[in-house]
Design a protein around this motif. Structure first.
Motif, mmCIF file in Angstrom:
data_model
loop_
_atom_site.group_PDB
_atom_site.id
_atom_site.type_symbol
_atom_site.label_atom_id
_atom_site.label_comp_id
_atom_site.label_asym_id
_atom_site.label_seq_id
_atom_site.Cartn_x
_atom_site.Cartn_y
_atom_site.Cartn_z
ATOM 1 N N THR A 89 -10.577 3.602 -3.547
ATOM 2 C CA THR A 89 -10.687 2.143 -2.768
ATOM 3 C C THR A 89 -10.324 1.858 -1.512
ATOM 4 O OG1 THR A 89 -9.342 1.156 -4.274
ATOM 5 C CG2 THR A 89 -11.324 1.378 -5.042
ATOM 6 N N THR A 90 -9.114 2.349 -1.507
ATOM 7 C CA THR A 90 -8.483 2.375 -0.043
ATOM 8 C C THR A 90 -9.216 3.076 1.114
ATOM 9 O OG1 THR A 90 -6.213 1.951 -1.104
ATOM 10 C CG2 THR A 90 -5.995 2.470 1.005
ATOM 11 N N VAL A 118 -3.657 8.198 -2.084
ATOM 12 C CA VAL A 118 -3.954 6.735 -2.061
ATOM 13 C C VAL A 118 -5.060 6.595 -3.029
ATOM 14 C CG1 VAL A 118 -2.786 5.933 0.055
ATOM 15 C CG2 VAL A 118 -5.092 6.760 -0.080
ATOM 16 N N THR A 130 -12.333 1.388 2.003
ATOM 17 C CA THR A 130 -11.909 0.279 2.779
ATOM 18 C C THR A 130 -11.932 0.867 4.266
ATOM 19 O OG1 THR A 130 -11.082 -1.003 1.189
ATOM 20 C CG2 THR A 130 -10.631 -1.680 3.263
ATOM 21 N N HIS A 131 -10.824 1.557 4.470
ATOM 22 C CA HIS A 131 -10.698 2.083 5.735
ATOM 23 C C HIS A 131 -11.874 2.794 6.578
ATOM 24 C CE1 HIS A 131 -6.546 0.953 5.758
ATOM 25 N NE2 HIS A 131 -6.291 1.870 4.723
ATOM 26 N N THR A 175 1.350 5.003 -2.782
ATOM 27 C CA THR A 175 1.026 6.417 -2.176
ATOM 28 C C THR A 175 1.638 7.507 -3.135
ATOM 29 O OG1 THR A 175 2.756 6.449 -0.513
ATOM 30 C CG2 THR A 175 0.656 5.574 0.082
ATOM 31 N N ASP A 206 0.957 -1.136 0.062
ATOM 32 C CA ASP A 206 -0.120 0.038 -0.134
ATOM 33 C C ASP A 206 0.802 1.271 -0.092
ATOM 34 O OD1 ASP A 206 -2.166 -1.644 0.135
ATOM 35 O OD2 ASP A 206 -2.833 -1.198 2.351
ATOM 36 N N THR A 222 -3.568 3.938 10.606
ATOM 37 C CA THR A 222 -3.834 4.400 9.178
ATOM 38 C C THR A 222 -5.475 4.679 9.447
ATOM 39 O OG1 THR A 222 -2.359 2.910 8.229
ATOM 40 C CG2 THR A 222 -4.328 3.550 7.136
#
Length: 377
Positions: free
Chosen positions: A343-344, A340, A347-348, A105, A101, A317
């Protein structure tokens, strides 16, 4: 020179730098080489205000160094996790997020990769409500990402760097340049006491004498330092004895020993050995093996982000994304700001909803606003 000799020489240099600020750059360079990296720095930064300061560096590129504090500190995905790390604990990128990941970035693509760097191992030296002082070593493509040996070497030197940095902060080096060692001590606002290996007082500055005369948390009994707290007193005697055996022997002992006055006021003591390096001359002159620095301590208050993270058991994160949602806004804007994929962030965000019980982003903002101190100035 084998590792033990290299370590001994490095520790001696670290403690000399506590009393002579001009030595820090050379010491940081030696620390980088010992740990296994092309560059290193002592710096401070805030995960809340997204700003920071460089205190000393070796082997870093001036252009990228300035870019970091001007632009990329706010994009650095490691900042929040570094701040919340335990004091003295080495932290690499992979300890904070999946390395794959990190490679995606904006921070990596625009700041890390162009320099030929691949990793950064840091350790917190001290922290306040909104800021943390750190020591860190870079890893280039040649050395590869952090390994167990690098972490082990960091653990060997970080306690000594921490002690030296904390002591150095108590000394006004500019006013002490032309002074003798005793004159320097006597002119400091912090309480300073020189002792031998048995804890016998061989010199105490005015501020320290005031503390002893009060006879509260520390006193002078039979010419020796005595702490009111039995456990602290034992720790002091042990560190004084260890200091007599050299720099390396003192280890992690005597760093930020807590002292509490009868009225509840908090103080902290730092013990610096005087048996090696340039400090050896001062030690011999006063038949002293250690110098103890005593200062009033600030209240140990958690920052609002730290309270939130502990309350909802958020990862670094997740906390970083939460703060960005509050400060910046929607998913596209946060993804762009953190460099980022959307989609990341989604998710978070889903994990944040589960952990906090929130159903939408507006609820997250309300949760943060519900904590006593606002996160946004």
């Amino acid at each position: 020179m084998d590792q033990s000799e290299e370590l001994s020489e490095l520790i001696s240099g670290i403690y000399d730098a506590a009393l002579d600020a001009s030595l820090w750059k050379e010491v940081v360079g030696k620390a980088a080489r010992f740990v296994g990296g092309p560059g290193a720095a002592i710096f401070s930064k805030s995960p809340v205000a997204a700003n920071g300061n460089l205190h000393c560096e070796y082997g870093t590129d001036p252009h990228y160094r300035q870019l970091y504090f001007d632009k990329y500190l706010a994009l650095d995905p490691a900042t929040t996790g570094q701040y919340f790390a335990d004091i003295g604990q080495p932290i690499a990128i992979s300890d904070l997020m999946p390395y794959s990941d990190f490679l995606e970035t904006q921070f990596y693509k625009e700041w890390v990769q162009p320099q030929g760097l691949v990793d950064f191992v840091s350790a917190v030296l001290d922290k306040s409500v909104n800021n943390a002082a750190m020591f860190g070593v870079f890893r280039s493509e040649r050395e590869g990402i952090a390994d167990d040996e690098m972490r082990a070497r960091m653990r060997l030197i970080v306690p000594h760097i921490r002690r030296a940095v904390l002591v150095s902060g108590l000394i006004d080096h500019k006013s002490a340049e032309a002074a003798t060692f005793a004159d320097t001590l006597d002119g400091l606002g912090a309480g300073i006491c020189l002792v031998d290996a048995t804890g016998r007082i061989v010199h105490a500055n005015v501020a320290c004498q005031v503390i002893f005369d009060a006879g509260d948390f520390l006193s002078a009994a039979g010419g020796r330092i005595v702490a009111r707290d039995v456990k602290i007193n034992q720790a002091l005697q042990e560190v004084f004895a260890a200091a007599g055996s050299g720099d390396a022997a003192i280890g992690t002992q005597g760093i930020a020993l807590p002292l509490r006055a009868a009225d509840g006021a908090c103080y902290v003591a730092h013990v610096l050995p005087l048996t090696s390096g340039a400090r050896h001359i001062a030690g011999l002159a006063y038949a002293a093996t250690a110098a103890m620095f005593i200062r009033r301590a600030a209240l140990d208050t958690l920052s609002p982000p730290e309270v939130i993270a502990r309350t909802y058991k958020l990862t670094p994160t997740e906390l970083n994304v939460l703060l960005a949602i509050v400060e910046i806004g929607g998913v596209p804007e946060v993804a762009a700001a953190l460099g980022v994929a959307e989609t990341t962030i989604k998710t978070h965000l889903g994990r944040l909803f589960v952990k906090t019980g929130a159903g939408r982003q507006a609820d997250l903002v309300k949760i943060v606003a519900g904590f006593a101190t606002p996160l946004i100035a």
